[in-house]
Motif scaffolding. Structure first.
Motif, short mmCIF file in Angstrom:
data_model
loop_
_atom_site.label_atom_id
_atom_site.label_comp_id
_atom_site.label_asym_id
_atom_site.label_seq_id
_atom_site.Cartn_x
_atom_site.Cartn_y
_atom_site.Cartn_z
N ARG A 17 -18.04 -31.54 -64.24
CA ARG A 17 -19.30 -31.18 -63.60
C ARG A 17 -20.49 -31.67 -64.43
O ARG A 17 -20.42 -31.74 -65.66
N ASN A 18 -21.57 -32.00 -63.72
CA ASN A 18 -22.79 -32.36 -64.42
C ASN A 18 -23.59 -31.11 -64.76
O ASN A 18 -23.12 -29.99 -64.55
N GLN A 19 -24.79 -31.30 -65.26
CA GLN A 19 -25.60 -30.17 -65.72
C GLN A 19 -25.87 -29.17 -64.60
O GLN A 19 -26.00 -27.97 -64.85
N SER A 20 -25.92 -29.66 -63.37
CA SER A 20 -26.21 -28.80 -62.23
C SER A 20 -24.97 -28.14 -61.65
O SER A 20 -25.05 -27.37 -60.69
N TYR A 78 -23.42 -28.50 -68.67
CA TYR A 78 -23.01 -27.49 -67.69
C TYR A 78 -22.68 -26.18 -68.40
O TYR A 78 -21.95 -26.15 -69.39
#
Length: 258
Positions: free
Chosen positions: A212-215, A256
């Motif tokens: 997953r990315n930061q969002s 994340y």
């Protein structure tokens, strides 16, 4: 009244789309193509394809072989690709984790990012001997563990688009029926990892987990693979936890937070 500008923009977009279709003709199985083969793959008239190839050759996107009337991708694309990789945070943050997962499992490791259609493998470490490789290649998402791990967490419209494009059969175990494939994605989403039981390459078993990315959006994945006889199903229950752990480490490095 001044002439409308959108028409020119539309023409430029059409030209870029045509260039993209020509580039898409090439892959690792078709490194060199003749003009006739490119016309057959794109559906473009010979004159159009020839004009596009000439323009692409001018900027280094395409090279023409001297021995025969054939074309291959140019080094300019390699230079641009290296720039993309160097600027890709996943590539930088994932390298250490890929190597760590390989050392821990002694199995081949693949790190891939989703481009909306396929899983683009940006890093891989082979099992024997230990070799780190950053050669970029595309993998189908419907029959690889890293692809299914990513696709299972995509919005419905993207899943529908992948299914609508066709679930190509690679082996006897490839999911080719939409309903069965959707059930496989549901199972993958529920358990948190995907399994490839020889669905892309016969005799190869793989375990993949999402990144997953930061969002918190799943945009990539990591997997281990090995001949099925070296990776029996009895070991999957333990190894999936290892793969998920390393996928989560990369997600955390990307910002994340659960």
């Amino acid at each position: 009244m001044a002439p409308a500008k959108p028409a020119r923009s539309d023409e430029s977009l059409k030209s870029l789309t045509k260039v993209s279709r020509v580039l898409d003709c090439f892959d690792t199985a078709h490194r060199s193509l003749t003009l006739a083969e490119i016309c057959a793959r794109t559906g473009y008239p010979r004159s159009t394809a020839h004009r596009l190839l000439a323009a692409m050759r001018e900027v280094g996107f395409i090279e023409q072989e001297r021995e025969r009337d054939a074309y291959r991708l140019g080094l300019r694309l390699f230079e641009l690709g290296n720039t993309v990789l160097a600027n890709l945070e996943l590539n930088r943050e994932g390298r250490v984790i890929v190597d760590a997962l390989h050392r821990l499992t002694s199995r081949a490791v693949h790190l891939a990012v989703f481009d909306g259609h396929r899983a683009v493998v940006i890093q891989r470490t082979e099992a024997e001997p230990m070799l780190s490789n950053t050669m970029v290649e595309n993998s189908p998402v419907h029959c690889t563990s890293v692809g299914k791990a990513i696709l299972a967490h995509q919005p419905e419209d993207i899943i529908a688009r992948v299914i609508g494009a066709g679930l190509e059969r690679f082996t006897e175990t490839t999911f080719t029926e939409p309903d069965a494939f959707r059930a496989e994605l549901d199972l993958t989403r529920q358990r948190g990892y995907a399994i490839d039981n020889g669905e892309h390459q016969p005799g190869l078993r793989c375990i993949g987990a999402p990144i997953r990315n930061q969002s918190g959006v799943v945009f990539a994945g990591i997997s281990i693979s090995s001949p099925a006889w070296q990776l029996p199903m009895t070991e999957v229950d333990e190894l999936n936890k290892v793969v998920i752990y390393h996928a989560n480490l990369i997600s955390q490095r990307l910002g994340y937070v659960r």
